[in-house]
Design a protein around this motif. Structure first.
Motif, mmCIF file in Angstrom:
data_model
loop_
_atom_site.group_PDB
_atom_site.id
_atom_site.type_symbol
_atom_site.label_atom_id
_atom_site.label_comp_id
_atom_site.label_asym_id
_atom_site.label_seq_id
_atom_site.Cartn_x
_atom_site.Cartn_y
_atom_site.Cartn_z
ATOM 1 N N MET B 1 110.454 37.294 124.697
ATOM 2 C CA MET B 1 109.823 38.443 124.727
ATOM 3 C C MET B 1 108.612 37.825 125.463
ATOM 4 N N LYS B 2 107.695 36.805 124.187
ATOM 5 C CA LYS B 2 107.033 36.305 124.780
ATOM 6 C C LYS B 2 105.827 35.984 124.917
ATOM 7 N N MET B 3 105.361 36.094 126.569
ATOM 8 C CA MET B 3 104.852 35.582 128.088
ATOM 9 C C MET B 3 103.549 35.742 127.759
ATOM 10 N N ILE B 6 98.385 31.994 129.683
ATOM 11 C CA ILE B 6 98.946 30.791 130.729
ATOM 12 C C ILE B 6 97.289 30.319 131.049
ATOM 13 N N LYS B 7 97.157 28.967 131.549
ATOM 14 C CA LYS B 7 95.431 29.001 131.756
ATOM 15 C C LYS B 7 95.740 28.278 132.285
ATOM 16 N N GLY B 8 94.933 27.366 133.725
ATOM 17 C CA GLY B 8 94.942 26.218 134.211
ATOM 18 C C GLY B 8 94.189 26.539 135.907
ATOM 19 N N GLU B 87 104.473 42.164 129.786
ATOM 20 C CA GLU B 87 103.545 41.591 131.229
ATOM 21 C C GLU B 87 104.106 42.286 132.180
ATOM 22 N N PHE B 111 97.935 36.611 129.892
ATOM 23 C CA PHE B 111 97.722 35.689 130.975
ATOM 24 C C PHE B 111 97.551 37.469 132.074
ATOM 25 N N PHE B 190 104.956 25.424 128.262
ATOM 26 C CA PHE B 190 105.373 25.247 130.048
ATOM 27 C C PHE B 190 104.533 24.218 130.574
ATOM 28 N N ILE B 192 102.279 23.845 132.197
ATOM 29 C CA ILE B 192 101.154 24.007 132.897
ATOM 30 C C ILE B 192 100.042 23.541 132.889
ATOM 31 N N PRO B 193 98.913 23.144 132.791
ATOM 32 C CA PRO B 193 97.023 22.087 132.755
ATOM 33 C C PRO B 193 97.426 22.482 131.293
ATOM 34 N N LYS B 221 109.970 25.386 127.888
ATOM 35 C CA LYS B 221 110.028 26.442 129.053
ATOM 36 C C LYS B 221 110.145 27.931 128.207
ATOM 37 N N LYS B 388 105.869 16.967 135.037
ATOM 38 C CA LYS B 388 106.133 18.182 136.007
ATOM 39 C C LYS B 388 107.544 19.214 135.443
#
Lengths: 365, 389, 520
Positions: B1-3, B6-8, B87, B111, B190, B192-193, B221, B388
């Motif tokens: 459920m929880k996306m 995310i930060k970058g 989201e 995000f 994930f 991500i930065p 993921k 990656k």
């Protein structure tokens, strides 16, 4: 000592027509009654809760358009599921086919460029989405029609693969579907001509008409055409199909591909509609799985999917907004949604069986 | 459920504007405080928060709930909470309903709420909208957003987040000290930065007390999936690591570590009770001060439209309490480093830093630019795995 | 519970006791949705007698039997066991009262041995099974009623007659005093029927009561001490005494009118060759099911295929109909080679096929009569139902199909009416005029009235010059209708004889495989 009563289930030869119409209504009322007990027990007013849920989901102008907006994709996944279910083919991978529809639609929307007018571009995106959905079910359809391999397992497993594929195309640094200008995992926007305008101030897109028309057309196809006739024969008795020289393999293949295409179309509608790009959060929304419930609610009747899809969407929208209009926690909203669906499905028992409670005479031997 | 969060950041030209807006956190804090103290009438203020999860998740949403609770008690107002909001498109319906219902300060804690929130902000210039973990430049067309230029983004939209890497560095010290083998593991969501930056900070912290320490990364993921997180944790433990770090929203890694007698660095919340023996510490968030300041500013007639980037210095980023196995010496060492971070005399990524291939990415005694940190896409030496995914 | 020391026969129809009444049912009423299956029915059976329940399909005899053994509970009425009231809530309760049913479709586990099947469901087995002891017990029970059977044989390898014997032994082993045999001869060849009747006699001699359920008049007269005839859920007659009544009288009680069962072989000219089969062989899963079969049928001729079920009849029909591709050999219909061309091709040159499996193969149960008529026709891309509707109504009238019109669902038809719909469709031609009609077990499970109709329809078709292949397990039917009889045994034609001069014993022997070198 046994109770001197028994509950007897007498199977009905044929469900009376009025019951078929009445049962869903009574089911919803029963669910609301059950929900009211629950609400009272937890200290909420059933009347306030229901009034608000109804007006948030169906009655207010914003509620109606929000509900219709959500129902657009749900009608697609609903008819995708029902179209296959009515032939006893259980495509439960509509979720994955929906993701592929997004990917296929996004690919077309990005690649085909800006020079095409919207009138051509939007249909192309929808068609590519549908094709991608069909492609995703091709292998399950092939092995089911040729070898009889269970499509339940294969379509479900491919949903997990599709979910990974969404992650892959969004999180892989050089992915085609990712915006190249940022190291941030953002989907790449389709060209402007591939996007539709929503109606006025609402979040509702013209794709709602496509979804409704498709449901009605498919209903007609099943009732009136040779293809539909074949589906009905195979659904009821594969032996009769064989006897009549109907090619069950080919029909099974066609039905599954169409089912996958419909779910894919739902994904592409999200591209031309609200998103315009692949949204990785799609994997959390469960629109494809919801289609299965919507199909069951409509008893696989394709035209009735329009109603059950809108009902489902309204419950979801109403349930979410219930937290705003009242202080009802989300759990209550979810519980009510679940109860209504459960009762509506359980009502089937009343349609199929006559249920009586009888007194058993004492036995003296 | 929880996306979620995310930060970058991009290294694009647009980012220059962002950097300017990010500015110093001190400025933002003092501005809002001043505005709030001018007039202390909150009757016109209607605050709502949109949660990606539920407040009792003992993770991301729980920490925000703590901040909202302190906002309520400090200002004496009630905040409308909307939980479990998916989201995307449906979030827009919820936020539209809020804005139309007169809520004039809305926080959104994930995000994926960015696009819907910006749309609602455009329609409701009378409201103030705050997007956690967001970055406004991502809303521009160039970045795949819906606004032609940065200037078109509604001015009543702000973002807020913080430098978790500071606390991650400190938790890395505890992890390095707790590992006899020097082999650490990291369960990560994930590639991500934001996550990569945290892994690197954790690794550098561990290497500050054990130069040979390595950190093996396992990508799940997913932000929230106890089963997958548990499996990833167990495969790391099977590979011989004795301390687990993580960037996830459940305590599954801690439970797995506890069962194997390994140690664990958590995230988000102080949840020692989830795995008392394994618990070392955790980087956590303290959103309360930001929420209070923002609410006061809005009550004073100002909607912060900047991109707030908090830190240990302003208290948005903190370190949780220590586990019983963290000895006094280690605690003292961490306290010393924390003081240095807060007074600005130390920063986690101070050079020399080399990447996995041995290339020097930060020269000796150099502090990287904030933008370089925020767009980080390489792993430092000692991390095992691919950035990656 | 099985106390037989005193008899309290209070039934209104007390016939004077040769033997005490073991079980009686009084004023039984049982309703199903839309049907009154038993309407105030009385029935009783004495120790040591065979009391037959005779009736057409749907007359209510199976319902009554189900009530007697505890499978159904009556809506009103009551049961007496040795004069005492009892309530049967389940078949297990029935068994506790010594009442057991041997179903038409056996309920045996193929992979288990005979004795494993026999003890299955017995409660007081204890934890460990003493195989040797049980085998001895099972053999002893079987022996004592003249039902010799190997307790160690695997049921899946037994013949149908032997499996039936296992069912009976199982009932006896469980202590049954009253056995209900539901259409027990339907699955048997003549020799097996004789053996079954011997067993019935030895059981009655030992004091067991037999309730025999049947609609076959000949065997009813042969085996019964008394007969109760049911029609439309009501008792229409009690007849007692062996041989004191003739089949004609029973048939009248059953059907409510006089009927003629033995349709005469009409004299008619035999025309040109319509079907030619040459050296047809077929294997399924590496088992040879058809072996070098050759024959032909002419216009106006009816060829009957006799044989015990499972000797290749069904596969022969399916192969001719184009549903199965043969391994070798050829099929020619009206001069056109149809081997391997599929069912549509075969129909285009004049094939019509009434399969054994009516509802589910010949007819689509959930579809209307109208849609079922379309099944073997050319339907166009958009199905045109309007233009065929008048024809559907006409066929319903012509074939006297009891239905509410063309939209009546196939699954709501009785067996006889379903068969009439099937025949109506197949005889009326579809993709071309019918030249060859293949029919399998056309009267199986039908009531006497329907059997009469179906047989006369087949005769009419023959008279109209159609070539007919009649495949039936009902030997009487084949003997009385066919111009020529072929016997299939293990996929090969082992005997051929003209119908008029066919001898029952020779054909019977051929069916049993005792004539493999004779015949053709």
């Amino acid at each position: 000592m046994r109770l001197p009563i028994r509950v007897v289930f007498d199977q009905r030869g044929e469900a009376p027509k009025r019951l078929t119409a009445l049962v869903p209504i009574v089911s919803v009322l029963a669910a609301l009654f059950f929900g009211a007990i629950f609400l009272l027990a937890t200290g909420y007013s059933p009347i306030d809760t229901y009034t608000n849920m109804f007006s948030d989901g169906f009655a207010s102008s914003r509620g109606v358009t929000d509900t219709l907006a959500l129902s657009t994709v749900l009608i697609c996944t609903g008819i995708a599921a029902a179209f296959a279910f009515q032939m006893n083919i259980y495509n439960i991978g509509g979720e994955g086919q929906l993701y592929l529809g997004m990917i296929g639609g996004a690919w077309a929307g990005i690649t085909l460029g800006d020079h095409l007018p919207s009138l051509i571009m939007v249909p192309l995106v929808l068609i590519f989405g549908a094709l991608a959905g069909a492609l995703w079910i091709f292998v399950p359809a092939f092995v089911r029609s040729r070898l009889g391999t269970s499509e339940i397992v294969s379509t479900l497993l491919l949903t997990y693969v599709a979910s990974s594929l969404i992650d892959y195309v969004i999180y892989t640094p050089d992915s085609f579907f990712r915006n190249p200008n940022t190291s941030f995992p953002q989907g790449r926007l389709v060209s402007a001509s591939a996007k539709l305008q929503s109606f006025g101030d609402t979040r509702l897109y013209p794709t709602i008409f496509v979804a409704i028309i498709l449901a009605v057309v498919l209903y007609w196809v099943v009732k009136r055409t040779e293809f539909g006739y074949r589906i009905n024969v195979i659904a009821d008795s594969p032996k009769a199909a064989h006897y009549a020289g109907i090619n069950a393999k080919r029909t099974t293949m066609s039905v599954m591909l169409i089912s996958g295409a419909l779910a894919g179309l739902g994904g592409a509608m999200l591209i031309v509609g609200p998103y315009g790009k692949i949204e990785p959060s799609i994997v959390n929304l469960g629109y494809g799985y919801a289609g299965i419930v919507i199909a069951a609610l409509a008893r696989n009747n394709l035209a009735a999917i329009v109603v059950s899809g809108i009902l489902f969407a309204g419950l979801r929208v109403g349930g979410e907004k219930l937290q705003i209009s009242t202080d009802t926690p989300i759990h209550i909203g979810v519980m009510l949604q679940g109860a209504i669906l459960l009762f509506a499905l359980g009502g089937e028992a009343f349609r199929r069986y006559k249920i009586r409670v009888v007194l058993v005479r004492a036995v003296t031997t | 459920m929880k996306m979620k969060h995310i930060k970058g950041f991009a290294l694009a030209a647009v980012a220059a504007m962002t950097l300017a807006a990010c500015g110093g956190s001190d400025d933002a804090a003092s501005d809002t405080t001043a505005a709030a103290e001018a007039g202390a009438d909150y009757s016109s203020l209607k605050v709502a928060v949109v949660y990606i999860g539920v407040p009792d998740d003992k993770g991301w949403t729980y920490q925000h709930e703590q901040g909202i609770l302190s906002l309520e008690s400090e200002l004496g107002i009630e905040v409308k909470r909307v939980e479990n909001v998916p989201e995307g498109d449906e979030a827009e319906a919820v936020m539209e309903e809020l804005a139309a219902g007169g809520y004039n300060l809305i926080f959104a804690t994930s995000f994926g709420y960015g696009t819907p929130m910006a749309r609602v902000a455009t329609k409701h210039p009378e409201g103030c909208f705050q997007w956690a973990t967001g970055a406004k430049f991502l809303l521009t067309a160039e970045m795949g957003g819906e606004y032609a230029t940065f200037g078109d983004i509604p001015a009543n939209l702000g973002t807020y987040f913080g430098a978790a890497e500071e606390a991650r560095y400190l938790s890395g010290i505890a992890a390095g000290k707790a590992s006899p083998t020097g082999k650490l593991g990291y369960v990560a969501a994930f590639p991500i930065p934001e996550v990569i930056r945290g892994i690197n900070a954790f690794t550098l912290g561990a290497q500050s007390v054990n130069p040979d320490a390595t950190v093996q990364v396992s990508w799940t993921k997913t932000w929230f999936d106890p089963t997958i997180e548990k499996e990833a944790s167990e495969s790391l433990l099977d590979a011989g690591v004795d301390v687990l770090g993580m960037h996830q929203d459940t305590t599954a890694a801690g439970v797995a570590a506890e069962a194997r007698g390994a140690k664990w660095v958590g995230y988000n919340s102080d949840v020692k009770e989830a795995a008392p023996a394994a618990w070392l510490t955790a980087p956590t968030w303290n959103w309360g001060p930001f929420y209070v300041q923002t609410a006061k500013a809005v009550a004073g007639g100002t909607c912060p439209s900047d991109e707030y980037y908090g830190s240990m210095a302003d208290g948005m980023v903190t370190l949780a309490s220590f586990g019983d196995s963290v000895d006094a010496d280690t605690q003292a060492l961490i306290a010393e480093k924390a003081a240095a971070i807060i007074d600005g005399s130390f920063a986690p990524f101070t050079g020399p830093v080399t990447d996995q291939d041995g290339n020097e990415v930060v020269a000796a005694d150099v502090r990287p630019e904030l933008l370089d940190l925020l767009g980080m896409s390489y792993f430092v030496k000692g991390v095992i795995g691919s950035p990656k995914g | 519970m099985n106390d037989t020391s005193h008899e309290v026969a209070q039934g209104s129809h007390h016939l004077g006791g040769v033997a005490p009444t073991a079980l009686s049912a009084h004023n039984i009423v049982k309703r199903f949705p839309g049907v009154l299956a038993n309407d105030n029915v009385d029935f009783d059976v004495r120790a040591g007698e065979v009391h037959t329940l005779l009736g057409e399909n749907g007359a209510g005899k199976s319902t009554l039997a189900a009530i007697l053994c505890g499978l159904y509970q009556p809506d009103s009425g009551y049961l007496l066991r040795n004069g005492k009231p009892m309530h049967l809530s389940s078949p297990r309760a029935g068994l506790q009262h010594g009442i057991a049913m041997v179903h038409q479709h056996f309920r045996l586990v193929d992979r288990f041995t005979v004795s494993e099947n026999v003890i299955l469901g017995s409660r007081d087995l204890g934890f460990r099974l003493n195989r040797k002891e049980i085998n001895e017990q099972v053999a002893a029970v079987a022996e004592s009623f003249g039902l010799p059977i190997d307790p160690n044989a695997v049921v899946g390898e037994l013949s149908v007659g032997q499996r039936q014997r296992v069912e009976i032994v199982k009932a006896l082993y469980q202590g049954a005093e009253i056995l209900l045999l539901d259409e027990p001869t339907a699955v048997l060849v003549p020799a097996e029927v004789e053996k079954l009747f011997d067993n019935v006699h030895s059981m009655t001699k030992a004091g067991k009561s037999i309730v025999f359920i049947s609609h076959k008049l000949g065997e009813v007269v042969e085996i019964s001490d008394r007969v109760t005839v049911l029609r439309n859920g009501r008792v229409t007659g009690h007849v007692s005494g062996k041989g004191t009544t003739d089949t004609r009288e029973l048939a009248r009680l059953m059907v409510g009118r006089d009927i003629e069962l033995n349709a005469q072989r009409a004299t008619h000219p035999i025309g040109h060759e319509v079907l030619q089969i040459r050296n047809l062989s077929l294997s399924i899963n590496e088992v040879e099911v058809l072996s070098d079969v050759s024959f032909n049928i002419h216009a106006g001729e009816m060829v009957g295929i006799a044989g015990v079920a499972g000797n290749g009849q069904r596969e022969l029909a399916d192969t001719i109909a184009g549903l199965i591709s043969p391994a070798s050999g050829s099929i020619t219909i009206s001069g056109a080679m149809t081997t391997d061309r599929g069912p549509i091709q075969a129909r285009e040159v004049g094939l019509a096929y009434v399969p054994e499996d009516r509802l589910g193969m010949g007819l689509v149960p959930s579809m209307s009569i109208l849609d079922n008529l379309l099944l073997t026709r050319d339907r166009k891309v958009i199905v045109d139902r309007t233009s065929i509707r008048p024809e559907a109504s006409r066929l319903i009238d012509q074939f006297e199909i009891k239905a509410n019109g063309p939209d009546h669902l196939a699954r709501k038809l009785s067996g006889g009416n379903a068969q009439k719909v099937l025949l109506a469709r197949e005889l009326s031609g579809g993709r071309s005029a019918t030249k060859l009609l293949v029919v399998c077990s056309p009267t199986r499970g039908l009531d006497v009235g329907a059997i009469e109709t179906v047989r006369s329809l087949l005769n009419d078709a023959r008279s109209a010059g159609q070539a007919i292949l009649l495949i039936s397990e009902d030997l009487d039917e084949v003997m009385s209708l066919a111009d020529r009889i072929l016997v299939l045994y293990r996929g090969a034609v082992v005997h051929e004889t003209p119908g008029a001069t066919a001898s029952l014993s020779t054909v019977g022997a051929a069916m049993a495989g005792l004539l493999e070198n004779g015949g053709v």
